[in-house]
Design an enzyme around this catalytic site. Sequence first.
Site, PDB file in Angstrom:
ATOM      1  N   HIS A 123      11.351   0.994   3.734  1.00  0.00           N
ATOM      2  CA  HIS A 123      11.561   1.687   2.465  1.00  0.00           C
ATOM      3  C   HIS A 123      10.244   2.193   1.879  1.00  0.00           C
ATOM      4  O   HIS A 123       9.236   1.482   1.871  1.00  0.00           O
ATOM      5  CB  HIS A 123      12.241   0.765   1.458  1.00  0.00           C
ATOM      6  CG  HIS A 123      12.665   1.474   0.210  1.00  0.00           C
ATOM      7  ND1 HIS A 123      13.587   2.490   0.221  1.00  0.00           N
ATOM      8  CD2 HIS A 123      12.282   1.327  -1.088  1.00  0.00           C
ATOM      9  CE1 HIS A 123      13.767   2.938  -1.007  1.00  0.00           C
ATOM     10  NE2 HIS A 123      12.985   2.250  -1.819  1.00  0.00           N
ATOM     11  N   GLU A 143      11.182   5.382  -7.910  1.00  0.00           N
ATOM     12  CA  GLU A 143      12.114   4.792  -6.948  1.00  0.00           C
ATOM     13  C   GLU A 143      13.333   5.700  -6.836  1.00  0.00           C
ATOM     14  O   GLU A 143      14.049   5.925  -7.802  1.00  0.00           O
ATOM     15  CB  GLU A 143      12.517   3.392  -7.406  1.00  0.00           C
ATOM     16  CG  GLU A 143      13.690   2.774  -6.648  1.00  0.00           C
ATOM     17  CD  GLU A 143      13.434   2.663  -5.163  1.00  0.00           C
ATOM     18  OE1 GLU A 143      14.123   3.381  -4.408  1.00  0.00           O
ATOM     19  OE2 GLU A 143      12.548   1.879  -4.760  1.00  0.00           O
ATOM     20  N   CYS A 185      14.726   7.692   1.921  1.00  0.00           N
ATOM     21  CA  CYS A 185      13.671   7.346   0.977  1.00  0.00           C
ATOM     22  C   CYS A 185      12.403   8.165   1.155  1.00  0.00           C
ATOM     23  O   CYS A 185      11.763   8.552   0.168  1.00  0.00           O
ATOM     24  CB  CYS A 185      13.348   5.857   1.065  1.00  0.00           C
ATOM     25  SG  CYS A 185      12.830   5.295   2.703  1.00  0.00           S
TER      26      CYS A 185
END
Length: 260
Positions: A123, A143, A185
Amino acid sequence: MQLSRRAEIGNPSSRNLSPRINEKVELLGQALEHARRAGMSSSLMEYGRQVARHLSANVQPDEKILSLDIRNLPLLAASYNRRYPDLDLRHMDSPARFFDALNDRSSDGAWRAVVRLADGEQHHVAADVRTRAGAAPTIIVMEGANFYTFVASYFKLRGDSFRQLGTQAKWAFIEVGAQKSAADCVMFGVQFALAAYRELPTFDAWHDNLHHHGTIAHEGDYSSDYMPRRHAGICANKPFSWGEVPPSDLLQALSLQQCN
């Protein structure tokens, strides 16, 4: 679409795809054709073909695509830095490398990064950074998914920050929440970094606020639901449109395929 491109990425017109997806497949096909004629490396071409096939089949990116995203991220960052010399987009492949860069207090600076959130994990998140001569940095982390999914990694990041940067470094964390699949991501991180660069005055103001009173909100704003993600420069569906990055650049075309 030419026959050669259909063979590489499939024929999107034969499926029930949205006009937006059809456009993305067509543009990526053009970028692949241009890259093929330019003799681009076979590994990068395979990356492009894999992404195009996923788009054409209308399926979410998987772990294989994510691994390719990570592997090609340094090339992607270099490509954008050539186009935007003041962007200074970096790939931080470990928290330790990120902290090393944040420890530089020799001069004032502004840069962006796509950062691996934790060792041993795939991630990544986006970070917009301001360094200051003789003073601690300010860092705004974006995020793309959900904080709670990675809460243990975030707690470790903060603890390591205290140990390696001291207590004067100021952090802000924005949960954008735009990422819906498990493997987007890196490209969301790239897009958020680009959006932060495009919205430089806003981010400069947030960093100044963070430096002076510990929050990106303006002084005196104590609203508990202050969410800068509502700003169009951060959470817009298309932070950088296709028109701003010509499809002849395969790397930059690839960076847009998952999040627009």
